[in-house]
Design an enzyme around this catalytic site. Structure first.
Site, PDB file in Angstrom:
ATOM      1  N   GLU A 185      34.820  74.821  88.237  1.00  0.00           N
ATOM      2  CA  GLU A 185      35.029  73.394  88.034  1.00  0.00           C
ATOM      3  C   GLU A 185      34.070  72.762  87.021  1.00  0.00           C
ATOM      4  O   GLU A 185      33.233  71.918  87.387  1.00  0.00           O
ATOM      5  CB  GLU A 185      34.917  72.652  89.379  1.00  0.00           C
ATOM      6  CG  GLU A 185      35.877  73.170  90.430  1.00  0.00           C
ATOM      7  CD  GLU A 185      35.926  72.297  91.685  1.00  0.00           C
ATOM      8  OE1 GLU A 185      35.062  71.411  91.827  1.00  0.00           O
ATOM      9  OE2 GLU A 185      36.831  72.497  92.509  1.00  0.00           O
ATOM     10  N   GLU A 239      40.514  77.638  95.530  1.00  0.00           N
ATOM     11  CA  GLU A 239      40.044  76.768  96.617  1.00  0.00           C
ATOM     12  C   GLU A 239      41.179  75.856  97.043  1.00  0.00           C
ATOM     13  O   GLU A 239      41.869  75.276  96.203  1.00  0.00           O
ATOM     14  CB  GLU A 239      38.884  75.853  96.166  1.00  0.00           C
ATOM     15  CG  GLU A 239      37.575  76.548  95.969  1.00  0.00           C
ATOM     16  CD  GLU A 239      36.453  75.580  95.569  1.00  0.00           C
ATOM     17  OE1 GLU A 239      36.526  74.371  95.900  1.00  0.00           O
ATOM     18  OE2 GLU A 239      35.506  76.041  94.920  1.00  0.00           O
TER      19      GLU A 239
HETATM   20  C1  FCB Z   1      35.009  71.732  95.205  1.00  0.00           C
HETATM   21  C2  FCB Z   1      33.804  72.628  95.074  1.00  0.00           C
HETATM   22  C3  FCB Z   1      33.398  73.294  96.363  1.00  0.00           C
HETATM   23  C4  FCB Z   1      33.543  72.354  97.557  1.00  0.00           C
HETATM   24  C5  FCB Z   1      34.904  71.711  97.565  1.00  0.00           C
HETATM   25  C6  FCB Z   1      35.150  70.804  98.737  1.00  0.00           C
HETATM   26  O1  FCB Z   1      34.974  70.774  94.197  1.00  0.00           O
HETATM   27  O2  FCB Z   1      34.051  73.646  94.131  1.00  0.00           O
HETATM   28  O3  FCB Z   1      32.099  73.765  96.226  1.00  0.00           O
HETATM   29  O4  FCB Z   1      32.523  71.438  97.545  1.00  0.00           O
HETATM   30  O5  FCB Z   1      35.102  70.998  96.389  1.00  0.00           O
END
Ligand code: FCB
Length: 460
Positions: free
Chosen positions: A183, A365
């Site tokens: 990110e 994620e």
């Molecule tokens: C993302 C991050 C991860 C976590 C999630 C909820 O932006 O990559 O580390 O904090 O959000």
């Protein structure tokens, strides 16, 4: 409410036979990151990171906490590896802490720090789990920040490339996949524009320059890692969701397009087209980054996977007013992020349409924070999280049905952990962590995931 925000939740068919939608070689996993779980910040020669320092700034972390202990994962490695294996996943996504491996971000390497990740990777392989690693999940060596302003300095690009090459050389052949950044939007914007993440700066032009250096460091690291050999499945992880207009008013529609250009396409256009979106550059004006000859071509280095982190969609008002799902009577998580599984299908399809040459996608994620800390008779009945995962996995299956090549899905997160500016107050885990005793307890969502994976394996 306008038609624009009120998409009927019909596009995700959660009654479809979900396990059958995923091939036997699909990656199903759980994800974490180094700073959020490891603790042991002063052990085995680890250097200070910008998050260690940021946590000490009064008011930076809502509950005043830090990463010194976190989930004690560093000390509980074997037990946590068993926990991961017990879920039945076939991959585990984690990140490496640069300051463990190279304490000051330049010069000397710390073999003891790398040794921790060797034990982690070997332990995964011994359990039949594919290691999916990320080089940079925000814990920059503090020395680079102090000496040259961290990512603001072009030299940090070259420091990162050295670090990437070192990891590839020593660990690469044991990794299933290796991503450069997690990110980069968060590093640039949250760290250098809004200041809610380390290093806590507020300067729009600086943030734009940082984003350029992050993308450049990705491209140059890709080249260096290719030349080194080792892991051949290389890529990057971007956060994204659809930006949609709050109403059908033309001004809101234009604002949503610009928001998309400034967040998602700012990162994906350079990777796949070798250019920044013109409208985002125009919007930055004098704050646009300084670009040297060859930079844009370097960013476009071929990739083997693209990781996508998806949590929610972004509803955009032309006047910049924040939009709240709750105020509109729509479901939201403990982060106040709208629960919107259709957005995952939408963004996967959008990427597929925008970039025909894109490599296979992994959802690196996806998950939700919900206020479920109470243990009832030793159980955590996190039905909202269970439902979140169920509908988002169905949304992934839907994107595959529509022809998008998605090869993996990883839940954020394996266990409750340090949620950056929110400290330990937000719980994303499918495994509950009691921060007093460090006891781990599988929540209902983990038991459900375990069961889904059992069904999926049984049909393969
Ligand atoms: C993302 C991050 C991860 C976590 C999630 C909820 O932006 O990559 O580390 O904090 O959000």
């Amino acid at each position: 409410m306008s038609a624009a925000t009120h998409t009927p939740p019909s596009s995700v068919d959660s009654s479809a036979d979900v396990p059958a939608s995923f091939p036997a070689d699909f990656l199903f996993g759980v994800a974490t990151s180094s700073f959020q779980i490891e603790g042991a910040t002063h052990v085995d020669g680890r250097g200070e990171s910008i998050w260690d320092r940021f946590c000490r700034q009064p008011g930076a972390i809502s509950d005043g906490s830090n990463g010194d202990i976190a989930c004690e994962h560093f000390d509980r490695l074997e037990q946590d590896l068993d926990l991961i294996a017990s879920l039945g996943v076939n991959c585990y996504r984690f990140s490496l802490a640069w300051p463990r491996i190279q304490p000051t971000g330049r010069g000397e390497w710390n073999a003891a720090g790398l040794g921790f990740y060797e034990r982690l990777v070997d332990g995964l392989l011994a359990r039949g789990i594919k290691p999916v690693a990320t080089l940079y999940h925000w814990d920059l060596p503090q020395a680079l920040q102090d000496q040259q302003g961290g990512w603001a300095a072009r030299d940090t690009v070259h420091r990162f490339v050295d670090y990437a090459r070192h990891v590839q050389k020593h660990l690469g052949d044991r990794l299933y996949a290796l991503s450069t950044h997690n990110e980069p939007w968060c590093t640039a914007t949250l760290g250098h524009d809004t200041g809610v993440h380390a290093p806590g700066l507020r300067d729009r032009a600086l943030a734009a320059q940082v984003s350029h250096h992050l993308l450049l460091s990705h491209g140059l690291a890709m080249q260096a890692m290719r030349a080194e050999g080792g892991c051949k499945n290389l890529g990057i992880v971007l956060n994204m969701g659809p930006s949609v207009p709050a109403t059908t008013h033309p001004a809101d529609i234009a604002a949503a397009r610009l928001a998309d250009a400034k967040s998602r396409r700012w990162y994906s256009d350079p990777l796949f087209k070798g250019e920044y979106p013109a409208e985002a550059l125009a919007d930055l004006g004098a704050a646009a980054p300084k670009i040297e000859a060859g930079d844009m071509a370097a960013m476009r280095a071929p990739m083997d996977h693209l990781g996508i982190n998806y949590y929610t969609r972004y509803v955009v008002n032309a006047d910049g007013k924040p939009w709240s799902a709750r105020e509109h009577g729509l479901p939201a998580s403990d982060m106040d992020w709208e629960v919107y599984p259709e957005g995952l299908t939408d963004i996967l399809c959008r990427m597929h349409a925008d970039y025909p040459d894109m490599p296979p996608l992994y959802i690196t994620e996806n998950g939700g924070a919900f206020p479920d800390q109470t243990l009832v008779d030793g159980h955590v009945h996190d039905l909202d999280r269970l439902d979140y995962l169920r509908t988002h996995i169905a949304a992934t299956a839907e994107a595959r049905r529509r022809g998008v090549r998605v090869d993996g899905y990883m839940v954020w997160s394996l266990m409750d952990n340090f949620e950056w500016g929110f400290g330990y107050s937000k719980r994303f885990g499918i495994v509950h962590v009691d921060y007093e005793t460090q006891a781990r307890t599988l929540k209902a969502s983990a038991l459900w995931y375990q069961d889904l994976l059992r069904q999926w394996r049984a049909q393969g």
